[in-house]
Design a protein around this motif. Structure first.
Motif, mmCIF file in Angstrom:
data_model
loop_
_atom_site.group_PDB
_atom_site.id
_atom_site.type_symbol
_atom_site.label_atom_id
_atom_site.label_comp_id
_atom_site.label_asym_id
_atom_site.label_seq_id
_atom_site.Cartn_x
_atom_site.Cartn_y
_atom_site.Cartn_z
ATOM 1 N N ASP A 191 3.208 5.908 -2.895
ATOM 2 C CA ASP A 191 2.940 7.127 -2.138
ATOM 3 C C ASP A 191 3.690 8.314 -2.742
ATOM 4 O OD1 ASP A 191 1.337 5.731 -0.408
ATOM 5 O OD2 ASP A 191 2.807 5.620 1.215
ATOM 6 N N GLN A 240 0.972 12.223 0.102
ATOM 7 C CA GLN A 240 -0.327 11.910 -0.483
ATOM 8 C C GLN A 240 -0.332 10.440 -0.902
ATOM 9 O OE1 GLN A 240 -0.338 15.195 -3.431
ATOM 10 N NE2 GLN A 240 -2.384 15.659 -2.654
ATOM 11 N N ARG A 241 -1.514 9.865 -0.873
ATOM 12 C CA ARG A 241 -1.679 8.475 -1.281
ATOM 13 C C ARG A 241 -2.963 8.354 -2.086
ATOM 14 N NH1 ARG A 241 -1.267 4.096 3.374
ATOM 15 N NH2 ARG A 241 0.948 4.503 2.981
ATOM 16 N N TRP A 292 0.811 -1.219 0.000
ATOM 17 C CA TRP A 292 0.000 0.000 0.000
ATOM 18 C C TRP A 292 0.850 1.278 0.000
ATOM 19 C CZ3 TRP A 292 0.046 -3.394 4.270
ATOM 20 C CH2 TRP A 292 0.715 -2.945 5.411
ATOM 21 N N ALA A 293 2.150 1.153 0.241
ATOM 22 C CA ALA A 293 2.996 2.348 0.315
ATOM 23 C C ALA A 293 3.873 2.550 -0.913
ATOM 24 C CB ALA A 293 3.876 2.265 1.565
ATOM 25 N N LYS A 346 4.674 8.082 7.054
ATOM 26 C CA LYS A 346 3.654 8.926 7.685
ATOM 27 C C LYS A 346 4.286 9.647 8.873
ATOM 28 C CE LYS A 346 -0.535 6.443 6.306
ATOM 29 N NZ LYS A 346 -1.724 5.685 6.781
ATOM 30 N N GLU A 363 7.153 2.913 5.391
ATOM 31 C CA GLU A 363 6.030 3.854 5.263
ATOM 32 C C GLU A 363 6.495 5.189 5.806
ATOM 33 O OE1 GLU A 363 1.353 3.330 5.602
ATOM 34 O OE2 GLU A 363 2.269 3.408 7.593
ATOM 35 N N ASP A 421 -6.045 8.145 5.079
ATOM 36 C CA ASP A 421 -4.755 7.638 4.625
ATOM 37 C C ASP A 421 -3.992 8.630 3.762
ATOM 38 O OD1 ASP A 421 -3.991 5.264 5.727
ATOM 39 O OD2 ASP A 421 -4.926 4.000 4.210
ATOM 40 N N THR A 422 -4.491 9.853 3.646
ATOM 41 C CA THR A 422 -3.801 10.849 2.828
ATOM 42 C C THR A 422 -3.987 12.225 3.444
ATOM 43 O OG1 THR A 422 -3.472 11.585 0.532
ATOM 44 C CG2 THR A 422 -5.757 11.303 1.283
ATOM 45 N N THR A 466 -6.028 6.650 -2.620
ATOM 46 C CA THR A 466 -6.747 5.766 -1.714
ATOM 47 C C THR A 466 -8.213 6.159 -1.630
ATOM 48 O OG1 THR A 466 -6.889 5.023 0.607
ATOM 49 C CG2 THR A 466 -6.057 7.242 0.216
#
Length: 476
Positions: free
Chosen positions: A165, A233-234, A161-162, A177, A175, A241-242, A236
């Motif tokens: 990004d 930013q992602r 999922w990363a 974040k 990740e 999640d962003t 999603t």
């Protein structure tokens, strides 16, 4: 030269310990519940001090369910998540979260925190802590804005999922974040280790560089002179999640507080001034100052850390509260313009966890008022159901209670009835697994997330050890 115990030596010691009968587990013999621990040969890390502690606490725990849960949960981090190695001929410890094979700065520090009191008398634990403090320093020097890291510092992220990004992803980062608490938990562990052992070995030049980077990153994220270097930013479907506004988050008035773009749940903040994280930062900066002075004689770093702690503390007093006087409570998030959000999230730091983390005194009136409000319908993530009541958060949805919230409340409370209620819910909602979970349904404990979540397991064990000292009659 650091002596690193071999796995063979540790396993041989544990086998001898198990066969010695030196510490009889009288209470455990009365239970027909089977251990959920891996076989001795399959355990990733062995500490004789931890095994002795399990036996000691088990003898004083008459409740068979709590005794069984403790014996499963307390060593879970060591049994299943620790990967030991060496780097530059010194210990290197990589501690995964459980079902996600990466190291979170926050989780890894919190997962081993409950073993600090045993470290002075166990060379194996000292090696683990030295290796993890060193790994944390390396991670921070790679990227202080990242929350999670891969074992291989030259590799790309292993997290699907990363991978795409929109941020600056460096080798070794899993990740990215930005969460203030990630760096705070690192300092809390290092300070706790120093206080428990007086061991200066981990606090080398690399650690000193990481410590200076922590202070510099906190200053940069006050954003006094512009948006700063971090954006994220992602792509999603999940808004948590962003970040909005080109990845910089919601606007703020620059009042001296530190921007935290994500919460310890890894969910995006609504307002970037996350108050429990800023309170944690004040405490962490003061701890860092002690470490800089006492372990490295670095007066300049200590002075810089104290100055920033004082500045953030003053900003919290001016902008972090809702209400006035004896009615005031801490906000959860603010923007500096006067807009506030009140809620609480089960992850630590939360408003409910401030005393447990050492951010405020246990008898602090402002904290206690805030805690009462968090455990009420004033908190939109406080849930009641047939299985019990507790705090959750937006991370896994409404109606889901996090065991961590109940553990934190029990560790923060001096009231027998409150602690007993927390213990009852914890021992009746593990769905027969023998472990804590990320969250369970308020009406249906068989609906749970993350069957292997080492932080919650370790924190449960830490709670039982704490209650053995403070409230042994509640476990008898």
């Amino acid at each position: 030269m650091t002596l690193i115990p071999t796995r063979r030596t540790l396993l041989a010691g544990l086998a001898a310990f198990a066969g010695s009968g030196a510490v009889p587990i009288r209470a455990a013999a009365r239970s027909s519940r089977q251990t959920k621990r891996p076989p001795i040969a399959d355990r990733r890390f062995v500490s004789l001090a931890v095994e002795t502690e399990i036996a000691r606490v088990s003898v004083g725990t008459g409740d068979p369910e709590l005794r069984w849960l403790f014996a499963n949960c307390y060593p879970n981090t060591l049994d299943t998540t620790v990967e030991m190695g060496t780097l530059d001929r010194r210990p290197d410890s990589f501690v995964i979260t459980g079902d996600i094979p990466c190291l979170w700065l926050r989780d890894s520090a919190a997962q081993v925190h409950g073993y600090l009191s045993l470290a002075r008398k166990d060379p194996a634990l000292q090696t683990l802590f030295r290796g993890l403090i060193a790994r944390h320093a390396r991670c921070i020097l790679i990227d202080p804005y990242a929350n999670a890291f891969a074992r291989d510092v030259t590799a790309g992220t292993p997290l699907s999922w990363a991978k795409d990004d929109l941020t600056t992803m460096k080798p070794g980062v899993a990740e990215r974040k930005w969460e203030v608490d990630s760096l705070c938990h690192v300092v809390r562990l290092a300070y706790g280790y120093w206080r428990a052992t007086g061991d200066r070995a981990p606090f080398d030049a690399r650690w000193g560089g990481a410590a200076r980077t922590i202070v510099a990153t906190f200053r940069a994220q006050q954003r006094k002179d512009g948006p700063g270097p971090y954006r994220f930013q992602r792509a999603t479907e999940s808004a948590t999640d962003t970040l909005i506004l080109d990845g910089y988050g919601a606007p703020t008035r620059k009042v001296g507080l530190i921007h935290s773009m994500f919460r310890p749940s890894d969910d995006a903040c609504v307002y970037p001034f996350l108050i429990p994280a800023n309170l944690f930062a004040v405490a962490a900066l003061r701890w860092l100052a002690v470490l800089a002075h006492e372990t490295r004689g670095d007066t300049a770093l200590a002075t810089d850390a104290i100055a920033l702690a004082d500045e953030v503390d003053a900003a919290l007093r001016a902008h972090g509260r809702i209400g006035e006087g004896a009615a005031a409570v801490w906000a959860y998030e603010v923007d500096g313009y006067g807009n506030t959000l009140f809620m609480d999230d089960a992850n630590a730091p939360s408003l409910s966890s401030l005393a447990m983390l050492g951010c405020v005194p246990r008898d602090d009136a402002l904290f206690r008022r805030t805690e009462v409000r968090c455990w009420s319908d004033a908190n939109p993530y406080f849930f009641r159901g047939r299985a019990g009541e507790g705090i959750g958060g937006p991370h896994v949805g409404l109606g889901m209670i996090w065991p961590m919230s109940l553990i934190v409340r029990a560790m923060s409370s001096d009231d027998d009835a409150t602690i007993a209620r927390c213990l009852h819910v914890l021992k009746t909602t593990h769905a027969g697994t023998g472990f804590m979970h990320e969250a369970f349904g308020a009406d249906d404990p068989s609906h749970f997330t993350r069957p292997w979540f080492a932080w919650a397991n370790s924190l449960f064990g830490e709670m039982i050890v704490d209650l053995t000292r403070r409230k042994p009659h509640l476990l008898a």
